[in-house]
Structures are given as C-alpha cells and as structure tokens.
Design a protein around this motif. Structure first.
Motif, PDB file in Angstrom:
ATOM      1  N   ASN A  28      23.451  76.684  29.559  1.00 39.35           N
ATOM      2  CA  ASN A  28      24.006  78.068  29.255  1.00 39.35           C
ATOM      3  C   ASN A  28      23.173  79.162  30.170  1.00 39.35           C
ATOM      4  O   ASN A  28      23.994  79.863  30.684  1.00 39.35           O
ATOM      5  CB  ASN A  28      23.911  78.486  27.792  1.00 39.35           C
ATOM      6  CG  ASN A  28      24.976  77.798  26.831  1.00 39.35           C
ATOM      7  OD1 ASN A  28      26.339  78.134  26.854  1.00 39.35           O
ATOM      8  ND2 ASN A  28      24.672  76.522  26.295  1.00 39.35           N
ATOM      9  N   VAL A  29      21.806  78.959  30.272  1.00 40.09           N
ATOM     10  CA  VAL A  29      21.272  80.096  30.862  1.00 40.09           C
ATOM     11  C   VAL A  29      20.945  79.809  32.483  1.00 40.09           C
ATOM     12  O   VAL A  29      21.702  80.554  33.188  1.00 40.09           O
ATOM     13  CB  VAL A  29      19.928  80.200  30.106  1.00 40.09           C
ATOM     14  CG1 VAL A  29      19.226  81.283  31.009  1.00 40.09           C
ATOM     15  CG2 VAL A  29      19.849  80.414  28.841  1.00 40.09           C
ATOM     16  N   TYR A  30      20.380  78.615  32.558  1.00 41.55           N
ATOM     17  CA  TYR A  30      20.184  78.585  34.372  1.00 41.55           C
ATOM     18  C   TYR A  30      21.401  78.395  35.033  1.00 41.55           C
ATOM     19  O   TYR A  30      21.192  78.977  36.318  1.00 41.55           O
ATOM     20  CB  TYR A  30      19.336  77.301  34.316  1.00 41.55           C
ATOM     21  CG  TYR A  30      17.885  77.542  33.806  1.00 41.55           C
ATOM     22  CD1 TYR A  30      17.364  78.860  33.725  1.00 41.55           C
ATOM     23  CD2 TYR A  30      17.020  76.198  33.760  1.00 41.55           C
ATOM     24  CE1 TYR A  30      15.989  78.969  33.396  1.00 41.55           C
ATOM     25  CE2 TYR A  30      15.705  76.477  33.101  1.00 41.55           C
ATOM     26  CZ  TYR A  30      15.252  77.742  33.109  1.00 41.55           C
ATOM     27  OH  TYR A  30      13.977  78.082  32.520  1.00 41.55           O
ATOM     28  N   PRO A  31      22.524  77.925  34.469  1.00 40.76           N
ATOM     29  CA  PRO A  31      23.788  77.931  35.679  1.00 40.76           C
ATOM     30  C   PRO A  31      24.236  79.221  35.689  1.00 40.76           C
ATOM     31  O   PRO A  31      24.851  79.371  36.891  1.00 40.76           O
ATOM     32  CB  PRO A  31      24.714  77.250  34.630  1.00 40.76           C
ATOM     33  CG  PRO A  31      23.834  76.179  33.719  1.00 40.76           C
ATOM     34  CD  PRO A  31      22.482  77.066  33.380  1.00 40.76           C
ATOM     35  N   ARG A  32      23.826  80.143  34.950  1.00 43.27           N
ATOM     36  CA  ARG A  32      24.589  81.496  35.220  1.00 43.27           C
ATOM     37  C   ARG A  32      23.550  82.412  35.719  1.00 43.27           C
ATOM     38  O   ARG A  32      23.709  83.760  35.961  1.00 43.27           O
ATOM     39  CB  ARG A  32      24.768  82.129  33.702  1.00 43.27           C
ATOM     40  CG  ARG A  32      25.896  81.288  33.216  1.00 43.27           C
ATOM     41  CD  ARG A  32      27.295  81.651  33.659  1.00 43.27           C
ATOM     42  NE  ARG A  32      28.552  80.912  32.795  1.00 43.27           N
ATOM     43  CZ  ARG A  32      29.587  81.469  32.919  1.00 43.27           C
ATOM     44  NH1 ARG A  32      29.768  82.626  33.443  1.00 43.27           N
ATOM     45  NH2 ARG A  32      30.666  80.688  32.336  1.00 43.27           N
ATOM     46  N   GLU A  33      22.127  82.019  35.809  1.00 45.97           N
ATOM     47  CA  GLU A  33      21.199  82.910  36.179  1.00 45.97           C
ATOM     48  C   GLU A  33      21.241  83.330  37.765  1.00 45.97           C
ATOM     49  O   GLU A  33      21.244  82.384  38.622  1.00 45.97           O
ATOM     50  CB  GLU A  33      19.706  82.232  36.238  1.00 45.97           C
ATOM     51  CG  GLU A  33      18.647  83.175  36.295  1.00 45.97           C
ATOM     52  CD  GLU A  33      17.310  82.231  36.060  1.00 45.97           C
ATOM     53  OE1 GLU A  33      16.303  82.881  35.554  1.00 45.97           O
ATOM     54  OE2 GLU A  33      17.111  81.136  36.673  1.00 45.97           O
TER      55      GLU A  33
END
Length: 237
Positions: A28-33
């Motif tokens: 959830n986090v790294y793909p959108r960072e």
C-alpha cells in the motif's frame, strides 16, 4: 476502564509482527510513494539518527489528510531531514506555504537538494530556531490567529502540551494538528520500571499529553497506531 475477552477487536487493532508491517509497506505505501520521498527516505536511512524520520505509512496518512482539508497554510515543528516536510510540500497547492521550525539546520540540509529538485522549495519558510519563541512571535500578530489549516509536531516530547496550546490558537476551527510518536515505542502501555532510563522522561511527557488531549473539549481526536503513534486533533472550538 477494564477490558474483557468479549472485546475481540483488541487483537485486531495493533500490528502484531514486522512481517505485517512489511506487508502494509509493500502493498500500500511504497507503490504510492512519490520518487522524491523514496530518494529522501533512502538518503535518511544512511544517517545515524534515521529513527527520527517520519515513517512512510504515517506520511501516507498525513498526505491524504492534507488533501482532504485542502491545506494551504501549515506549520511543521521538528524537521530532521525533511521527509514529512517534503511530503507536505508535495501534497499542498503550488501557492501554499509551510513554516518549518527546527534548531538543527544541518540535518534539514541533508534533504534540501531533494526538496529543491522536486520543485517545492518555494513553499517552505525554514526557520532555524527552537519552536516556542517562533510560535509566540506568530501569536503577537493577531492576524495569525486561526489562519493555519494544518500543523505537524515531531519535536521534543516534553513540550507537546506547550505546542498544543499555541497551535490551538494558530490553527483555524476545522483545522488539524497532528502529533507524532504518541505511543513512544509502546512504552506508554508498559510499567515505568520496564522502560529504559533514556526513554522515561519523554514517556512521562507523552502520557501526560495523551491524558490531556483525551479530555480536551476544544478538539476531536484519533490516536492511530501508524508508525510510532499518530494523534490527529481536529479543532472544533
């Protein structure tokens, strides 16, 4: 308040393993960072004080909050290398403004080249100072009262209540004040004798802060187990 086995949610509300944390980051986090934040996170990881940086999952939540309230005028107390500062700058409009306060300009300058490359330095007014004198100076001008949309605090824990009182005057009704590290490594729920000496004083301050905001009728609150604990305060009066 006593808890019983009839409250199964107690087993669902906290991250129970590093693997679960990694799963959240990976899916959830790294793909959108954004790439500038990833670059700054990787640079910060090489610094001996990297544990002071805002966690990426907390940053993702803050970014959404900033956009939901359409924040244009913000304050940040405690900058370190600038991960949360860059995140804020990327989340607010082109003509928005951040007052960023930290007594250590040296660590801020670690992230500054990445901030500049991201094209958002013009949104940042960095002030090298302890925070309380700056906040008091802002309050000397009545025009500043209730003029800020959002504030983020990640600085000395002993002054959280002092920051809270001043920010409640600076942030508008409906605005948000977010405090980091309000679970303090989980020590807030541990007996004091189980806590290392170097964490006890800050732990006491965090517990005092948590107890105080929990009954503060001027705000609505949500303490999320994101990162090291993120307390979101919405000013309602």
């Amino acid at each position: 308040m006593e808890f019983t086995t009839a409250e199964p949610f107690l087993h669902k509300g906290l991250l129970q393993s590093f693997e679960l944390t990694k799963y959240i980051l990976k899916t959830n986090v790294y793909p959108r960072e954004p790439s500038p934040l990833k670059e700054l996170r990787e640079v910060t990881a090489k610094h001996p004080g990297n544990f002071m940086s805002t966690t990426p999952d907390s940053g993702q939540l803050m970014g959404m909050l900033l956009k939901l309230i359409n924040a244009k005028k913000t304050i940040e107390i405690g900058v370190y290398t600038g991960y949360s500062l860059l995140l804020t700058a990327l989340s607010i409009p082109h003509d928005a403004m951040i007052i960023a306060i930290d007594p250590n300009k040296e660590t801020y300058e670690i992230g500054l080249p990445i901030i500049q490359k991201a094209g958002v330095e013009h949104k940042i007014n960095f002030i090298e100072s302890q925070a309380l004198p700056v906040l008091d100076k802002l309050l000397q001008n009545k025009d500043n009262e209730g003029s800020f949309d959002f504030a983020f605090v990640d600085a000395d824990k002993e002054n959280y209540l002092n920051y809270h009182e001043r920010l409640l005057k600076l942030v508008k009704v409906g605005g948000l004040i977010v405090f980091d590290n309000t679970l303090w490594g989980g020590t807030v729920a541990q007996p004091e004798e189980a806590v290392s000496e170097d964490r006890k004083e800050s732990r006491r301050s965090i517990i005092e802060f948590n107890n105080s905001v929990s009954i503060d009728q001027r705000i609505e609150i949500a303490l999320t187990p994101s990162g090291d604990g993120l307390t979101i305060c919405r000013r309602i009066r």
